[in-house]
Design an enzyme around this catalytic site. Structure first.
Site, PDB file in Angstrom:
ATOM      1  N   LYS A 158       0.846  -1.205   0.000  1.00 31.78           N
ATOM      2  CA  LYS A 158       0.000   0.000   0.000  1.00 31.78           C
ATOM      3  C   LYS A 158       0.880   1.253   0.000  1.00 31.78           C
ATOM      4  CE  LYS A 158      -2.619   1.494   3.506  1.00 31.78           C
ATOM      5  NZ  LYS A 158      -3.606   1.476   4.584  1.00 31.78           N
ATOM      6  N   ASP A 209      -6.521   0.762  -0.020  1.00 27.31           N
ATOM      7  CA  ASP A 209      -6.883   1.006   1.375  1.00 27.31           C
ATOM      8  C   ASP A 209      -8.337   0.579   1.587  1.00 27.31           C
ATOM      9  OD1 ASP A 209      -8.443   2.956   0.238  1.00 27.31           O
ATOM     10  OD2 ASP A 209      -7.779   4.555   1.554  1.00 27.31           O
TER      11      ASP A 209
END
Ligand code: SF4
Length: 226
Positions: A124, A142
């Site tokens: 991420k 996310d």
């Protein structure tokens, strides 16, 4: 004829662009790659607003990778305490700063492999850096991105595997749009497609949203079902 996921994704990209013309990362790094890396690490289980506040003092005291690498871990812990999970976060931002100083002249590297080798940096964060800093594209999977792309119907709703989200969304969102799409979808997830009560009645993506189409009992035709 059912329109393809790629076309529906492009509609979502364009509608989000109209809704949020200014695609801003909510972490206020001032365009500094190392600061963005630190802030992204601090944002785990913490709000971006809190990270922005904490980092004003943090970067005033420790403004560079060199300064962070040289600082005692206890000093870093004290400065970031209110972000939560501060021991693990302090350890990793000190350690990756040391590695950047030692192996990369204090700079943030521009490959997934090198980024993932840094302590505390997962896909991420790596995708955020690759997309935002190096303009290489990257899906930042996310919680908002995973939830909304599932509702839109690109994979089963409720799927919570970030790697699957990344693999499914990467080929259908144009590379040059990926970074901004991910920033916009965070705002959209807070304002419209919220976790508990999505505002489908006022949503500009409703025509291409399978969640909305399934919920509708009227049998109206739409882009997603026609
Ligand atoms: S129509 Fe509803 S579920 Fe679909 S994206 Fe919009 S708010 Fe979310």
């Amino acid at each position: 004829m059912k329109i393809t996921d790629k076309k529906r994704a492009l509609v979502a990209v364009e509608e989000l662009k109209k809704l949020y013309p200014d695609a801003q990362c909510s972490l206020e790094s001032g365009g500094d790659p190392w600061r963005l890396l630190v802030m992204a690490r601090l944002s785990a289980q913490c709000t971006d607003e809190r990270v922005n506040i904490v980092c004003r003092d943090l970067f005033r005291e420790l403004p560079t990778a060199n300064a962070m690498a040289a600082a005692p871990v206890e000093q870093i812990e004290g400065l970031i305490k209110s972000c939560g999970l501060y021991r693990g976060k302090a350890k990793s931002i000190k350690e990756f700063s040391e590695i950047l100083v030692r192996d990369h002249d204090g700079c943030v590297p521009d490959t997934m492999e090198e980024l993932l080798a840094l302590p505390g940096v997962g896909r991420k964060i790596a995708n955020l850096i690759l997309g935002d800093v190096f303009k290489k594209g990257g899906i930042v999977a996310d919680t908002h991105c995973m939830r909304i792309c599932g509702r839109l119907g690109f994979y089963p709703e409720g799927q919570k595997d970030p790697l699957k989200t990344e693999r499914i969304m990467t080929p259908i969102i144009p590379k040059e749009e990926q970074s901004d799409f991910c920033h916009r979808i965070v705002h959209f997830g807070r304002d419209v497609c919220t976790a508990r009560s999505p505002k489908c009645g006022e949503c500009p993506l409703s025509e291409v949203c399978l969640h909305n189409n399934k919920s509708q009992k009227s049998g109206k035709t739409s882009l997603a079902s026609s």
